[in-house]
Design a protein around this motif. Structure first.
Motif, PDB file in Angstrom:
ATOM      1  N   UNK A   1       0.834  -1.203   0.000  1.00 60.88           N
ATOM      2  CA  UNK A   1       0.000   0.000   0.000  1.00 60.88           C
ATOM      3  C   UNK A   1       0.867   1.251   0.000  1.00 60.88           C
ATOM      4  N   UNK A   2       1.905   1.233   0.807  1.00 59.23           N
ATOM      5  CA  UNK A   2       2.809   2.385   0.887  1.00 59.23           C
ATOM      6  C   UNK A   2       3.439   2.677  -0.473  1.00 59.23           C
ATOM      7  N   UNK A   3       3.941   1.640  -1.141  1.00 61.47           N
ATOM      8  CA  UNK A   3       4.589   1.846  -2.435  1.00 61.47           C
ATOM      9  C   UNK A   3       3.597   2.305  -3.503  1.00 61.47           C
ATOM     10  N   UNK A   4       2.368   1.827  -3.414  1.00 58.75           N
ATOM     11  CA  UNK A   4       1.353   2.288  -4.365  1.00 58.75           C
ATOM     12  C   UNK A   4       1.051   3.768  -4.154  1.00 58.75           C
ATOM     13  N   UNK A   5       0.975   4.182  -2.889  1.00 57.31           N
ATOM     14  CA  UNK A   5       0.736   5.597  -2.593  1.00 57.31           C
ATOM     15  C   UNK A   5       1.875   6.461  -3.123  1.00 57.31           C
ATOM     16  N   UNK A   6       3.094   6.009  -2.950  1.00 59.79           N
ATOM     17  CA  UNK A   6       4.245   6.778  -3.437  1.00 59.79           C
ATOM     18  C   UNK A   6       4.226   6.873  -4.963  1.00 59.79           C
ATOM     19  N   UNK A   7       3.826   5.801  -5.617  1.00 62.14           N
ATOM     20  CA  UNK A   7       3.778   5.815  -7.084  1.00 62.14           C
ATOM     21  C   UNK A   7       2.735   6.810  -7.582  1.00 62.14           C
ATOM     22  N   UNK A   8       1.656   7.019  -6.822  1.00 63.55           N
ATOM     23  CA  UNK A   8       0.625   7.974  -7.226  1.00 63.55           C
ATOM     24  C   UNK A   8       1.105   9.417  -7.131  1.00 63.55           C
TER      25      UNK A   8
ATOM     26  N   UNK B   1       3.458  13.411 -12.845  1.00 65.50           N
ATOM     27  CA  UNK B   1       2.029  13.711 -12.798  1.00 65.50           C
ATOM     28  C   UNK B   1       1.821  15.091 -12.183  1.00 65.50           C
ATOM     29  N   UNK B   2       1.060  15.944 -12.852  1.00 64.99           N
ATOM     30  CA  UNK B   2       0.782  17.267 -12.304  1.00 64.99           C
ATOM     31  C   UNK B   2       0.127  17.129 -10.941  1.00 64.99           C
ATOM     32  N   UNK B   3       0.497  18.020 -10.028  1.00 69.76           N
ATOM     33  CA  UNK B   3       0.006  17.922  -8.662  1.00 69.76           C
ATOM     34  C   UNK B   3      -1.515  17.922  -8.607  1.00 69.76           C
ATOM     35  N   UNK B   4      -2.149  18.756  -9.431  1.00 69.23           N
ATOM     36  CA  UNK B   4      -3.610  18.838  -9.391  1.00 69.23           C
ATOM     37  C   UNK B   4      -4.274  17.587  -9.978  1.00 69.23           C
TER      38      UNK B   4
END
Length: 546
Positions: free
Chosen positions: A74-81, A86-89
């Motif tokens: 889960x942590x690594x998936x969050x970091x990948x997002x 990817x633009x911040x917005x």
């Protein structure tokens, strides 16, 4: 771990406030005062000593609790997002917070600190600075060195606590002593000056600075190289003054340190070498052996990539940009291909998603990809101190009762959720069993003994598992060209620090394997290592080399 883009009042603040309130006629409850003093943010620490005579290198990865495999996914998936491309917005911060919180609730220490940063960034209203400080304090109670480093930053910047440099440096010193590479690198830089100037925030203690910076670099913190190389290239006496001229040996060591810094994500190291190979300040005393615009061009590509994405790691740098006298491999000018070739490699695995909230009839369910492994955390309280799998034990119970409890599988609980009431089957109509001690279990990959390093998506290059079946002892010559992964046996104290994709090395057949711990003494005997071929050798332009 998500970066907090801030760098890192006295212990008597509460006492002063209490005294003022007393003289003004207000009463401060003593129990409240004692509770405030007991908070980790108010820990009584020695003042920072820039002239300490020695420093012991501790390794952060050996100090932290074991990481739950599902929480890590889960942590690594969050970091990948939060990919910098990817633009911040356009980033899905709702999901980022959800995934990070799910991991943090299972005491994934990096997720805990990242969630604190998300609170400060106002990504999860109404959580804010107070919640961030509380979360960091929870990590401090777990003995996380990075949490002490973070608290130092909060004190320096006045985030959720009163601003104060003295306390900030005290917490950074504590963090460095516990093993935080970030704290070591910061303090090592501060005490690497040519003279003392406390009012300007720098001092001269070259032996300790060198030890701190080397320990940080050894743990994989690349930015430490940008200061360490300077101390190596220009020999200095302990008080900071120059102690002699540069030699071929000192230059070679400094070059290796800069190269290692680039492997570990140091953008400034790449910037220095791109300048040094093209237009150095002093042609008569260059750090590099000769001018080389082709090398400079490649270092510029690496600098741009690392500057844009500080989380990037390039362990297989020698595949595309070895130091002289090695010749440069062919390159077609494709910048993306150059970066991809230098990345570490990981094996593709399926994505994991947070499961539904646990139900009373489904506590023992575990996703198919994972097994459960007992850890040292236990509690005699009636509620789960953190999310995860918990199983009951009865240390003071009868042998028959202990045997019965051993047949019950661990159940999944939310943080603070009451444990299920259990009854002794040998006693009819009895009350729930009293005196239970609950033991925590973490998830591990079913193939956790396999050589399969993991990384955040995009930081490493994912490849399909290949049946290469080639491994080699550390004291043997490399048998084949390619990407090689060093590995320590599961359960080795330093395995979490070493079994990482950014420890990989690009090797050519016949080379001697390096000791994958540049800058300091490794926390293992090199003979304990084995090297495993992850990917057969190809040059950056795609031609086979082995």
């Amino acid at each position: 771990m998500k970066k907090l883009h801030l760098r890192k009042l006295t212990y008597g603040v509460l006492a002063v406030v209490a005294a003022i309130c007393f003289f003004m006629g207000f009463k401060v409850p003593y129990t409240h005062y004692k509770a405030e003093q007991a908070l980790p943010r108010n820990e009584q620490l020695p003042l920072f000593n820039p002239h300490r005579p020695a420093f012991t290198c501790e390794i952060e990865a050996t100090k932290v609790p074991p990481i739950d495999a599902q929480a890590d996914a889960w942590f690594r998936e969050a970091r990948a997002l939060e990919d910098p491309d990817t633009w911040e917005e356009d980033r899905d911060y709702k999901k980022i917070v959800q995934l990070t919180r799910a991991a943090a609730e299972r005491r994934h220490w990096k997720a805990m600190l990242n969630l604190a940063s998300l609170y400060l960034e106002e990504r999860d209203p109404p959580h804010g600075p107070d919640d961030a400080v509380a979360l960091v304090e929870e990590a401090m109670r777990l003995g996380i060195p990075a949490a002490y480093d973070r608290m130092g930053t909060y004190y320096m910047e006045g985030i959720g606590v009163p601003a104060g440099a003295s306390l900030a440096f005290a917490f950074w010193q504590k963090a460095a002593e516990m093993g935080s590479p970030q704290a070591m690198a910061y303090l090592g830089d501060k005490i690497s000056a040519t003279w003392d100037s406390p009012k300007d925030g720098f001092w001269a203690n070259i032996p300790v600075a060198t030890k701190m910076l080397g320990c940080a670099l050894g743990q994989g913190y690349g930015p430490a190289a940008s200061t360490l190389y300077y101390l190596q290239a220009w020999p200095r006496s302990p008080n900071g003054s120059r102690s002699g001229p540069r030699t071929a040996a000192t230059k070679a060591l400094a070059l290796q340190t800069l190269q290692q810094g680039i492997r570990l994500g140091c953008a400034n190291c790449a910037r220095f070498l791109l300048v040094e190979f093209e237009q150095p300040d002093d042609l008569a005393d260059m750090l590099v052996p000769h001018l080389d615009k082709a090398r400079s061009e490649r270092y510029r590509v690496l600098y741009d990539a690392l500057h844009w994405n500080p989380d990037l790691r390039l362990p297989n740098l020698d595949k595309i940009l070895p130091l002289p006298p090695a010749q440069l491999p062919q390159w077609n000018g494709d910048k993306k291909a150059l970066i991809e070739a230098a990345k570490g490699v990981t094996l593709k695995r399926g994505q994991a998603e947070p499961g539904p909230a646990p139900q009373a009839n489904g506590r023992a369910q575990v996703e198919a990809a994972y097994d459960l492994h007992p850890c040292d955390d236990t509690t005699a309280e009636g509620t789960a101190p953190c999310a995860g799998y918990w199983a009951p034990t009865a240390p003071g119970g009868s042998a028959q009762l202990r045997k019965h409890l051993a047949t019950l599988p661990p159940g999944l609980y939310r943080p603070g959720e009451p444990f299920d009431s259990l009854y002794d089957p040998a006693v009819t109509g009895a009350a729930p069993i009293a005196g239970l001690v609950w033991r925590c279990f973490i998830t591990v990959h079913r193939d956790h003994s396999a050589v399969a390093p993991v990384a955040v998506a995009g930081i490493a290059r994912e490849i399909l598992p290949a049946e290469l079946g080639l491994s080699c002892a550390a004291d043997m010559p490399c048998p084949a060209t390619g990407v090689w992964q060093p590995w320590l046996p599961s359960g080795h104290p330093a395995s979490a620090a070493l079994n990482q994709p950014w420890r990989q090395a690009w090797m050519t057949a016949g080379q001697r394997f390096p000791i994958p711990w540049h800058g300091a003494e490794p926390p293992f005997d090199p003979i304990e290592l084995t090297w495993h071929l992850m990917e057969a050798g190809k040059t950056s332009n795609g031609s086979q080399t082995a």
